[in-house]
Design a protein around this motif. Structure first.
Motif, PDB file in Angstrom:
ATOM      1  N   UNK A 219      38.242  49.030  34.611  1.00 14.42           N
ATOM      2  CA  UNK A 219      37.561  47.948  35.326  1.00 14.42           C
ATOM      3  C   UNK A 219      36.132  47.764  34.819  1.00 14.42           C
ATOM      4  N   UNK A 220      35.410  48.857  34.625  1.00 10.11           N
ATOM      5  CA  UNK A 220      34.053  48.746  34.085  1.00 10.11           C
ATOM      6  C   UNK A 220      34.072  48.183  32.674  1.00 10.11           C
ATOM      7  N   UNK A 221      35.050  48.591  31.860  1.00  9.48           N
ATOM      8  CA  UNK A 221      35.162  48.063  30.499  1.00  9.48           C
ATOM      9  C   UNK A 221      35.441  46.558  30.538  1.00  9.48           C
ATOM     10  N   UNK A 222      36.329  46.137  31.440  1.00  8.40           N
ATOM     11  CA  UNK A 222      36.686  44.722  31.514  1.00  8.40           C
ATOM     12  C   UNK A 222      35.458  43.875  31.843  1.00  8.40           C
ATOM     13  N   UNK A 223      34.697  44.271  32.861  1.00 11.52           N
ATOM     14  CA  UNK A 223      33.538  43.462  33.246  1.00 11.52           C
ATOM     15  C   UNK A 223      32.396  43.574  32.236  1.00 11.52           C
TER      16      UNK A 223
ATOM     17  N   UNK B  12      56.245  47.005  40.160  1.00 12.50           N
ATOM     18  CA  UNK B  12      55.466  47.249  41.367  1.00 12.50           C
ATOM     19  C   UNK B  12      54.115  47.871  41.044  1.00 12.50           C
ATOM     20  N   UNK B  13      53.110  47.479  41.834  1.00  8.68           N
ATOM     21  CA  UNK B  13      51.761  48.029  41.788  1.00  8.68           C
ATOM     22  C   UNK B  13      51.090  47.884  40.422  1.00  8.68           C
ATOM     23  N   UNK B  14      51.437  46.826  39.693  1.00  9.78           N
ATOM     24  CA  UNK B  14      50.733  46.502  38.453  1.00  9.78           C
ATOM     25  C   UNK B  14      49.537  45.638  38.813  1.00  9.78           C
ATOM     26  N   UNK B  15      48.338  46.195  38.643  1.00  8.32           N
ATOM     27  CA  UNK B  15      47.114  45.489  39.051  1.00  8.32           C
ATOM     28  C   UNK B  15      46.111  45.561  37.898  1.00  8.32           C
ATOM     29  N   UNK B  16      46.206  44.653  36.936  1.00  6.97           N
ATOM     30  CA  UNK B  16      45.269  44.664  35.804  1.00  6.97           C
ATOM     31  C   UNK B  16      43.901  44.150  36.215  1.00  6.97           C
ATOM     32  N   UNK B  17      42.881  44.623  35.546  1.00  6.20           N
ATOM     33  CA  UNK B  17      41.512  44.201  35.872  1.00  6.20           C
ATOM     34  C   UNK B  17      41.313  42.707  35.662  1.00  6.20           C
ATOM     35  N   UNK B  18      42.078  42.104  34.761  1.00  7.26           N
ATOM     36  CA  UNK B  18      41.918  40.683  34.470  1.00  7.26           C
ATOM     37  C   UNK B  18      42.643  39.793  35.466  1.00  7.26           C
TER      38      UNK B  18
ATOM     39  N   UNK C 204      39.263  40.176  37.894  1.00 13.02           N
ATOM     40  CA  UNK C 204      39.250  38.997  37.055  1.00 13.02           C
ATOM     41  C   UNK C 204      37.962  38.213  37.184  1.00 13.02           C
ATOM     42  N   UNK C 205      37.925  37.000  36.656  1.00 15.43           N
ATOM     43  CA  UNK C 205      36.724  36.165  36.808  1.00 15.43           C
ATOM     44  C   UNK C 205      36.448  35.811  38.264  1.00 15.43           C
ATOM     45  N   UNK C 206      37.517  35.793  39.095  1.00 15.17           N
ATOM     46  CA  UNK C 206      37.342  35.464  40.517  1.00 15.17           C
ATOM     47  C   UNK C 206      36.507  36.540  41.223  1.00 15.17           C
ATOM     48  N   UNK C 207      36.715  37.791  40.827  1.00 17.52           N
ATOM     49  CA  UNK C 207      35.948  38.881  41.415  1.00 17.52           C
ATOM     50  C   UNK C 207      34.476  38.776  41.088  1.00 17.52           C
ATOM     51  N   UNK C 208      34.147  38.324  39.892  1.00 19.29           N
ATOM     52  CA  UNK C 208      32.745  38.160  39.516  1.00 19.29           C
ATOM     53  C   UNK C 208      32.128  36.964  40.240  1.00 19.29           C
ATOM     54  N   UNK C 209      32.888  35.875  40.342  1.00 21.40           N
ATOM     55  CA  UNK C 209      32.368  34.680  41.019  1.00 21.40           C
ATOM     56  C   UNK C 209      32.049  34.933  42.485  1.00 21.40           C
ATOM     57  N   UNK C 210      32.665  35.967  43.069  1.00 18.51           N
ATOM     58  CA  UNK C 210      32.393  36.286  44.469  1.00 18.51           C
ATOM     59  C   UNK C 210      30.960  36.745  44.684  1.00 18.51           C
ATOM     60  N   UNK C 211      30.284  37.137  43.610  1.00 17.22           N
ATOM     61  CA  UNK C 211      28.902  37.620  43.703  1.00 17.22           C
ATOM     62  C   UNK C 211      27.903  36.616  43.121  1.00 17.22           C
ATOM     63  N   UNK C 212      28.360  35.392  42.932  1.00 21.29           N
ATOM     64  CA  UNK C 212      27.498  34.354  42.367  1.00 21.29           C
ATOM     65  C   UNK C 212      27.489  33.110  43.246  1.00 21.29           C
ATOM     66  N   UNK C 213      26.367  32.426  43.211  1.00 17.59           N
ATOM     67  CA  UNK C 213      26.281  31.100  43.796  1.00 17.59           C
ATOM     68  C   UNK C 213      26.237  30.072  42.673  1.00 17.59           C
ATOM     69  N   UNK C 214      26.490  28.812  42.998  1.00 17.17           N
ATOM     70  CA  UNK C 214      26.510  27.744  41.999  1.00 17.17           C
ATOM     71  C   UNK C 214      25.362  26.782  42.274  1.00 17.17           C
ATOM     72  N   UNK C 215      24.629  26.451  41.213  1.00 11.23           N
ATOM     73  CA  UNK C 215      23.556  25.464  41.308  1.00 11.23           C
ATOM     74  C   UNK C 215      23.769  24.393  40.246  1.00 11.23           C
ATOM     75  N   UNK C 216      23.637  23.127  40.642  1.00 11.44           N
ATOM     76  CA  UNK C 216      23.674  22.021  39.709  1.00 11.44           C
ATOM     77  C   UNK C 216      22.282  21.417  39.605  1.00 11.44           C
TER      78      UNK C 216
END
Length: 481
Positions: A109-113, A442-448, A464-476
């Motif tokens: 997981x650390x390698x993926x991110x 069963x129980x296959x949970x890849x970091x991506x 995945x990218x969704x996990x990272x987006x959970x810690x970000x806000x969006x500004x336009x």
């Protein structure tokens, strides 16, 4: 006996400001093995202020620079893998093979991110098509700030990695309350962050319970986001705390996941997937497929295979490779699971494994596995998360009925479909209300991938990218061209 008295705050191991301790007992023997000094409101406040002070500098780094720290943490974890595995077995009571997977998945997981972070800088400030002539729109993602994290005991390292790695990649700083039942593996993870050179105050850890640490952490006014994995009851408390200040929250909560075995399934393979789905980690998984729906034509053959497999159970020291049945985490959890079993028997439900000879150790928090047949849909066994080695079963003759039964629950975290027909399996999977569905696995949970569910299984997604987006806000930013 081990005594843990310190928290990690601002990259220093500091003594707790609380005099209160908690005794930790071996899941294998029930013997006292450690004393943990609980944190206090003052410890939490100290840690949150350290994280807040660190945020401006950490968030100003490029994502690629933050990724280098994540990669270094993964390297440090890999160098301590044997210690982490041994301590996971010691405190959680999980099989050594399962503890090994916990460590390996945390490293991955650390390698993926770390790799994902290398792609983030190029995305900042990209021009977005808003189909408005005369205006240009640029999109920026910004870290939310100080994140409060609360992680569980069942997979102490990987569930922490699922939160810590993406939050750091996003540019957030962290105050982390690990489970008070498995403190040593998490403390080693925090030590790995220091060894990797993580700047002061970026990752802070305060040991303790929910009342003295978890609650004040979630309520702290300098916390900008809360991420919690655990029970529904505590998750609801976290939501109430997050409402003060209207702060975002991620919740990964319970599950009562179905596994559907179709008529054309190979019996041996189906037995493997049913078995691993409920008895991995002694059933102490939110994703455990604890509700079996089997086609009535193959039900007798599957029952026979499961009963035969149960004869292979060897309960004992999870550090030994031959052991296949590990204890539960605590005496409290043991009593909870046994109460479900006793209630089911009092109601006349038949346990398929009742006649199978399974020898349990005289000490420790072991529970005899159960497979209850023909469980009514309105029974507690079918509706409530047990978090132990207890499987409940219903038979079906019509695929539509199986899908309806699978979806008649308050959770929606995971599901499994077993079938010899790939097209049929995919069709069924698409109709299940489930965040993750496995087909013939069963129980296959890849970091991506993504992780999370519907209903009472929680809010948001991890990994995945969704996990990272959970810690970000969006500004336009809009400007005339």
């Amino acid at each position: 006996m081990l005594t843990l008295t310190q928290h990690l705050i601002d990259n220093q191991w500091v003594p707790s400001q609380s005099p209160h301790t908690q005794s930790l007992y071996s899941p294998v023997t029930g013997a006292l093995q450690a004393e943990l000094t609980r944190g206090s409101v003052a410890d939490v406040d100290h840690a949150v202020h350290a994280a807040a002070a660190a945020f401006p500098v950490w968030s100003a780094l490029s994502a690629a620079q933050r990724g280098q720290y994540l990669d270094a943490i993964a390297t440090e974890l890999a160098s301590r893998a044997e210690i982490l595995i041994a301590d996971s077995v010691r405190f959680s009571g999980k099989l050594i093979s399962e503890a090994q997977l916990d460590v390996e998945d945390a490293i991955a997981c650390f390698r993926y991110y770390a790799e994902l972070a290398n792609t983030l800088d190029a995305q900042q400030g990209q021009v977005r098509d808003i189909q408005s002539p005369g205006f240009e729109a640029r999109c920026y993602r910004r870290p939310l700030g100080v994140v409060a994290m609360i992680t569980p005991w069942n997979f102490p390292l990987v569930t922490a990695a699922w939160k810590i790695a993406p939050a750091l990649a996003a540019g957030c700083t962290i105050v982390w309350k690990p489970s008070e039942l498995t403190p040593l593996p998490e403390q080693y993870l925090a030590a790995c962050a220091i060894a990797a050179g993580l700047p002061n105050g970026v990752l802070n850890m305060v040991h303790g319970d929910g009342i003295n640490v978890g609650a004040p952490l979630c309520a702290h006014p300098l916390v900008n986001k809360i991420s919690f994995t655990g029970s529904n009851a505590v998750g609801e408390q976290v939501m109430r705390a997050a409402a003060q200040g209207t702060r975002p929250v991620s919740l990964e909560l319970g599950g009562k996941s179905p596994i559907i075995v179709m008529e054309d399934s190979d019996i041996d393979n189906a037995c493997d997937w049913v078995w691993s789905g409920i008895f991995t980690n002694s059933g102490q998984m939110c994703s455990a497929t604890s509700r079996l729906l089997v086609h009535q034509r193959i039900a007798p053959a599957l029952y026979a295979a499961l009963k035969l497999r149960a004869k292979e159970f060897i309960a004992g020291d999870p550090a030994e490779a031959r052991t296949s049945l590990a204890p539960l985490i605590s005496a409290t959890q043991q009593k909870t699971v046994q109460a479900f079993q006793q209630h089911a028997k009092q109601d006349g439900l038949v346990d398929l494994l009742e006649s199978v000879p399974i020898t349990l150790p005289a000490s420790g928090y072991f529970v005899r596995p159960s497979i209850f047949l023909n469980v009514p849909s309105d029974h507690d066994l079918w509706q409530k998360e047990i978090f132990g080695p207890v499987l409940c079963v219903q038979e079906f003759s019509d695929t539509a009925d199986a899908i309806t039964l699978a979806n008649q629950q308050q959770f929606g975290l995971a599901a499994t479909v077993i079938s010899g027909n790939a097209q049929q399996a995919h069709s069924i999977a698409q109709q299940l209300v489930s965040g993750v569905t496995w087909i013939n696995s069963h129980q296959f949970v890849p970091a991506a991938g993504s992780w999370g569910g519907y209903g009472r299984s929680g809010i948001g997604r991890e990994l995945g990218p969704w996990g990272l987006e959970a810690y970000q806000g969006i500004s336009h930013i809009y400007s005339p061209t």
